[in-house]
Motif scaffolding. Structure first.
Motif, short mmCIF file in Angstrom:
data_model
loop_
_atom_site.label_atom_id
_atom_site.label_comp_id
_atom_site.label_asym_id
_atom_site.label_seq_id
_atom_site.Cartn_x
_atom_site.Cartn_y
_atom_site.Cartn_z
N SER A 276 0.81 -1.51 0.24
CA SER A 276 0.60 -0.23 -0.04
C SER A 276 0.58 1.37 -0.56
CB SER A 276 -0.99 -0.46 1.70
OG SER A 276 -1.60 1.14 1.21
N ILE A 277 0.61 2.00 -0.52
CA ILE A 277 1.22 3.45 -1.07
C ILE A 277 -0.35 5.04 -0.52
CG2 ILE A 277 2.56 5.23 -2.25
CD1 ILE A 277 3.39 3.14 -3.36
N GLU A 278 -0.03 5.50 0.30
CA GLU A 278 -0.94 6.22 0.58
C GLU A 278 -0.42 8.05 0.75
OE1 GLU A 278 -4.16 6.62 0.63
OE2 GLU A 278 -4.33 3.97 -1.00
N PHE A 279 -0.86 9.05 -0.09
CA PHE A 279 -0.38 10.63 0.52
C PHE A 279 -1.60 11.20 1.19
CE2 PHE A 279 2.22 9.41 -3.58
CZ PHE A 279 3.40 10.61 -3.97
N THR A 325 -8.79 14.94 6.26
CA THR A 325 -7.83 15.72 6.52
C THR A 325 -6.44 15.72 6.63
OG1 THR A 325 -7.59 15.44 8.86
CG2 THR A 325 -9.96 17.10 8.36
N GLY A 326 -6.58 14.39 6.77
CA GLY A 326 -4.97 13.62 6.58
C GLY A 326 -3.71 14.01 8.23
N GLU A 327 -5.07 14.21 8.79
CA GLU A 327 -4.55 13.68 10.17
C GLU A 327 -4.76 12.84 10.51
OE1 GLU A 327 -6.22 18.52 11.94
OE2 GLU A 327 -7.85 16.86 12.45
N LEU A 328 -5.04 11.53 10.27
CA LEU A 328 -5.47 10.29 11.23
C LEU A 328 -5.25 9.41 10.00
CD1 LEU A 328 -8.93 9.97 12.39
CD2 LEU A 328 -7.28 10.85 13.61
N LEU A 329 -3.57 8.40 10.91
CA LEU A 329 -3.66 7.33 9.36
C LEU A 329 -3.95 6.12 10.47
CD1 LEU A 329 -1.87 6.26 6.95
CD2 LEU A 329 -0.38 5.41 8.07
N ALA A 330 -4.66 5.27 9.06
CA ALA A 330 -5.46 4.03 9.90
C ALA A 330 -4.32 2.30 9.10
CB ALA A 330 -6.67 3.35 9.20
N VAL A 331 -3.83 1.56 9.58
CA VAL A 331 -3.03 0.61 9.64
C VAL A 331 -4.25 -0.65 9.35
CG1 VAL A 331 -0.53 -0.39 9.86
CG2 VAL A 331 -1.37 1.74 10.14
N ALA A 332 -3.90 -1.61 8.54
CA ALA A 332 -4.50 -2.75 8.87
C ALA A 332 -2.68 -3.71 8.87
CB ALA A 332 -4.92 -3.98 7.30
N GLN A 348 -6.09 -6.87 12.45
CA GLN A 348 -5.67 -5.49 13.26
C GLN A 348 -5.45 -4.59 13.01
OE1 GLN A 348 -4.62 -5.92 17.87
NE2 GLN A 348 -2.58 -7.50 16.96
N VAL A 349 -7.26 -3.54 13.30
CA VAL A 349 -6.88 -1.55 12.69
C VAL A 349 -6.37 -1.03 13.24
CG1 VAL A 349 -7.55 -0.16 11.25
CG2 VAL A 349 -8.53 -2.67 11.08
N PHE A 350 -5.29 0.10 13.61
CA PHE A 350 -4.73 0.45 14.03
C PHE A 350 -4.75 1.65 13.55
CE2 PHE A 350 -2.40 -3.01 15.03
CZ PHE A 350 -2.45 -3.34 16.71
N ILE A 351 -5.03 3.41 14.58
CA ILE A 351 -5.91 4.74 14.29
C ILE A 351 -4.33 5.42 14.24
CG2 ILE A 351 -6.63 6.37 14.20
CD1 ILE A 351 -7.81 4.41 12.45
N HIS A 352 -3.53 5.60 13.59
CA HIS A 352 -2.41 6.99 14.49
C HIS A 352 -2.82 8.23 14.27
CE1 HIS A 352 1.03 4.18 14.99
NE2 HIS A 352 -0.02 3.32 13.60
#
Length: 354
Positions: A276-279, A325-332, A348-352
């Motif tokens: 995955s790549i996300e801007f 908004t680009g303030e939260l990043l979700a990671v699977a 698991q899913v994490f929010i940064h």
């Protein structure tokens, strides 16, 4: 002197000299910052009453809120409210869900291992099929410029659906080979076939107006558009990331490739598959990569610099998503069925906070 006296009073530093006050305050601020960074870097895990039972294939934030769409191989599409830490709904399908996207806050789509493209009414909690492929449907996205759903599959077809019409299928074109991933950038559709990139104009879909071999020279695993330009970024199965700006004056300056986590194996560089790549939204040029070894790394496309790395996950990073908004990043953190040494444990899913 006034600053020294004020700070001494705030932090209750008795009989402190100016130099000791400054040293104390700097240490205090450093500890506070380090604590906050540590907390944000570790991320907050989403809690599910019924755990996700199979691999996560895709995460996608909604266009205007912090609702997170989760597609998985256990045949469920889940919608999770990140702000309230609650599951809004989960809808069942008969096949593994391999991709998902939003049209708007209340409508989403999935592609499945049974070839079907399905539409979800997230308010009513209903599901209906809009069509399908003759083999596994690998990707699905919604183009606001075209007003259509675009899907691809292992049947070598690119299909365009207008769900406002009674007969949803508008056009089917032959890609010449199985398609693994796609992205849109304005009126351009990028289709990745093996190590090749084919760019279509959504206003004229008979054939690609540009085709070329990617810089990675090995099969492409993921692709995304660059928000501040007409460019694209791809991730390969051997850990390479390539950025390309094919239709801009700065193409020669911005076109480059690099390896995320290079390792030497038998005298050759090797890396884990980039899933995955996300801007981030906007034009900062910041993006993140996630790979099969559990690494999430932040980079800047403009400065070509590595910014930071999140703590390594115990399993592969299957998907990443930024909120609007680009303030939260979700990671699977999930197995992907690509590596023999992956752990087939509940994903698991994490929010940064980014």
């Amino acid at each position: 002197v006034q600053f020294h006296q004020s700070i001494s009073t705030i932090f209750e530093i008795p009989n402190a000299s100016s130099s000791s006050t400054v040293t104390f305050v700097l240490a205090k601020l450093q500890n506070t910052f380090a604590s906050r960074v540590s907390r944000d870097m570790s991320g907050a895990r989403l809690e599910f009453q019924n755990p996700i039972e199979d691999a996560i294939s895709k995460l996608k934030f909604s266009p205007e809120s912090n609702n997170l769409l989760i597609a998985s191989w256990d045949s469920y599409l889940r919608l999770y409210n990140v702000e309230s830490s609650s599951l809004i709904l989960q809808l069942y399908s008969r096949a593994a869900l391999l991709d998902c996207c939003f049209e708007n806050e209340s409508t989403s789509y999935t592609s499945g291992s049974d070839g079907f493209i399905q539409r979800y009414d997230l308010n009513a909690g209903t599901v209906d099929r809009i069509g399908g492929h003759d083999d596994i449907a690998t990707s699905v996205l919604y183009s606001h410029e075209k007003g259509a759903v675009i899907s691809t599959g292992l049947d070598k077809k690119i299909k365009f659906w207008d769900t406002r019409l009674g007969q949803s299928l508008v056009l089917s074109t032959d890609a010449g080979a199985p398609v693994r991933c796609i992205t849109v950038n304005g009126n351009s559709l990028v289709v990745c076939v093996a190590a090749s990139m084919h760019i279509y104009d959504l206003r004229s879909l008979d054939r690609p107006f540009q085709s070329y071999e990617s810089q990675v020279e090995v099969p492409i695993r993921c692709v995304t558009s660059v928000p501040f330009s007409t460019g694209y970024a791809v991730g390969s199965v051997d850990g390479q990331v390539a950025l390309d700006f094919p239709n801009t004056a700065c193409s020669s300056e911005m076109k480059y490739t690099f390896r995320c986590h290079p390792k030497s194996m038998k005298g050759r560089l090797h890396g884990a598959c980039i899933n995955s790549i996300e801007f981030t939204p906007g034009g900062s040029g910041t993006f993140v990569t996630g790979d099969n070894e559990g690494y999430v790394i932040s980079w800047n496309a403009k400065s070509r610099r590595r910014l930071f790395e999140l703590p390594k996950y115990s399993n592969s990073v299957a998907s990443l998503a930024f909120n609007h908004t680009g303030e939260l990043l979700a990671v699977a953190s999930s197995h992907t069925y690509q590596e023999a040494n992956e752990k087939e444990e509940p994903p698991q899913v994490f929010i940064h906070t980014f």
